[in-house]
Scaffold this motif. Sequence first.
Motif, PDB file in Angstrom:
ATOM      1  N   TRP A 284       9.104   0.151  11.311  1.00  0.00           N
ATOM      2  CA  TRP A 284       7.879   0.909  11.066  1.00  0.00           C
ATOM      3  C   TRP A 284       7.135   1.290  12.350  1.00  0.00           C
ATOM      4  O   TRP A 284       6.565   2.388  12.438  1.00  0.00           O
ATOM      5  N   GLN A 376       6.077  -4.806   1.261  1.00  0.00           N
ATOM      6  CA  GLN A 376       6.982  -3.766   0.766  1.00  0.00           C
ATOM      7  C   GLN A 376       8.418  -4.027   1.211  1.00  0.00           C
ATOM      8  O   GLN A 376       9.360  -3.836   0.446  1.00  0.00           O
ATOM      9  N   LYS A 381       7.880  -1.049  -2.748  1.00  0.00           N
ATOM     10  CA  LYS A 381       6.681  -0.278  -2.437  1.00  0.00           C
ATOM     11  C   LYS A 381       5.524  -0.597  -3.377  1.00  0.00           C
ATOM     12  O   LYS A 381       4.368  -0.681  -2.946  1.00  0.00           O
ATOM     13  N   GLU A 382       5.791  -0.760  -4.662  1.00  0.00           N
ATOM     14  CA  GLU A 382       4.711  -1.068  -5.600  1.00  0.00           C
ATOM     15  C   GLU A 382       4.090  -2.428  -5.293  1.00  0.00           C
ATOM     16  O   GLU A 382       2.884  -2.620  -5.450  1.00  0.00           O
ATOM     17  N   SER A 385       1.697  -1.855  -2.429  1.00  0.00           N
ATOM     18  CA  SER A 385       0.443  -1.249  -2.889  1.00  0.00           C
ATOM     19  C   SER A 385      -0.415  -2.256  -3.644  1.00  0.00           C
ATOM     20  O   SER A 385      -1.641  -2.272  -3.503  1.00  0.00           O
ATOM     21  N   HIS A 424      -3.818   2.884   4.102  1.00  0.00           N
ATOM     22  CA  HIS A 424      -2.951   3.047   2.935  1.00  0.00           C
ATOM     23  C   HIS A 424      -3.325   4.320   2.175  1.00  0.00           C
ATOM     24  O   HIS A 424      -2.440   5.045   1.687  1.00  0.00           O
ATOM     25  N   ASP A 433       6.562   9.033   3.249  1.00  0.00           N
ATOM     26  CA  ASP A 433       6.653   7.763   3.965  1.00  0.00           C
ATOM     27  C   ASP A 433       7.368   7.890   5.294  1.00  0.00           C
ATOM     28  O   ASP A 433       7.040   7.190   6.258  1.00  0.00           O
ATOM     29  N   TYR A 550      -3.770   3.131  -5.374  1.00  0.00           N
ATOM     30  CA  TYR A 550      -3.206   3.616  -4.110  1.00  0.00           C
ATOM     31  C   TYR A 550      -4.257   4.126  -3.127  1.00  0.00           C
ATOM     32  O   TYR A 550      -3.995   4.185  -1.927  1.00  0.00           O
TER      33      TYR A 550
END
Length: 566
Positions: A284, A376, A381-382, A385, A424, A433, A550
Amino acid sequence: MNKKPLLKMCLLLFLPLSILAQKANTTLFTKADTLRGAITPERAWWNLLHYDIQVRPNLVEKTIQGAVSIRFKVLAKPKRMQIDLQQPLVIDSILYIGKTKQPLSFTREGNVAMVNMPNNLIVNMEGLVQVYYQGVPRAAIRAPWDGGISWTKDELGNPFVATSCQGLGASVWWPCKDHQYDEPENGVTISVRVPDTLMNVSNGRLINTVQHDDATKSWIWQVNEPINNYSVSMNIGKYIHMHDEYNGEAGKLSLDYYVLPQNKLGAERQFAQVKPMLECFEYWFGKYPFYKDGFKLVEVPYLGMEHQSNVAYGNKYMNGYLGRDLSGTGWGLKWDFIIVHESGHEWFGNNITSKDIADMWIHEGFTNYSETLFTQWLSGKEAGSAYNKGARKNIKNDKPILGIYNVHNTGSGDMYPKASAMLHSIRMSMNNDEKFRQLLRHLNKKFYHQIVTTPMIEKEISLYAGYSVKGIFAQYLTTTLVPSFDYKLSADGRTLSYRYSNAVNNFEMPLQVKTTNGVLVLKPKVKTWQTLRLTPSQAANLQLERLENYFYININGRKEVQIKMN
């Protein structure tokens, strides 16, 4: 008649929003605050090149004595040199090291020494000043938040001593130019002399040990890259050393762990998280910023701290934050908070450093967001979040995140969860992303080992987001307001009216709304209603309430009721 209050009120009318938003901070600042937090004329004329720190702590008396050599380059006509050393520590003498050693006179003003420099210094020349000092340094009260030196013993009765001084300042235990704007370009040498039954672990790489006749040993560490002052650390204990390697983006990265022997098994289990963490963050953020100096975890008698290349660890070898999940979602118990959070600072805080601590959200907001990214990485990903949303419960909205500049002042502790929620939200608004990942990597490449400000970060994010984030920064960093997304749906569910309220006038953040027909992009305006006619498939599964999962906004909506006439 006293005209000063009237004059102040008139001046307020011309202040920008970012300053007005801070008017709730009624702290009265002193000259000492300015000396601590400003780039004073006595700091501005010289540039740091290198520190050579030699200290000898007395573990029984809880005192320290030492000498610090400061190599610098002359940038402008020299004035007095400001050297910071916090009381009650005492400066014995200051020498200028040239062809001969020349004593320099100085005056103390609180925690500052103003040093009269030689007359023969000219622009572009290099100089060397040596400061001899001693005394009783501030003992940490509640490290690392109220830091200093922690003079403790481990559970076996061995000395266990460590420094922590973020915010408080490195000058609490060694003389330096104690401001984040100037880092030593050629690094730091740190020599700590302790009883030879113990070890000192500092930043960078161990380059030598010297055995002395009085049963003491000097541990000499070399930092090869620029480093912020508060990262420089001293950690003394009866350590054992564990070594590993990580094959990273820039080749082999040495991994070194210094722990108390009774905790070896716990360290072997818990530190297995280091490689996945590095893999995630290099993906990242880009390459680990300090390959020359390696990566270390060192056990300390407090929770932890982001000391560059020498991360302080005290999370009791358990997941979460001392076994708790700060998000309340359960996802934070999947990983060790201190390993993840404090190591994230290697990119944001140590690689990229804010010029003024008023901008400390750059350190803490991005690093807090690294927790979302690692969640994540492990769980999807969920889950990331959900963790990010759960952490919002820690937001107080007590005062703005930005502090007051030039007086060593930080803003709200919301710089952690709220700034992370802002990032975010920006990521979700981009709905790309890979582009967001390239933004984070771009920041670490463009500002590699550099000093930054909030406007500099804002500019780069705007370039990648494809729209100006100025209003988003103003909203979340300079006010305590949570934006509201207001909407109205017609009785048939086909006509959507929407706007932003409770927001600064230039707050513009696109919202990505999931529907059965893909993603619907809304671009609400502040206080101005817009109307959109939805397709049947869009109206069938319009998930407006889920936007709160989100985006850090409040949802305020209603559906009109259809009235049947007889």
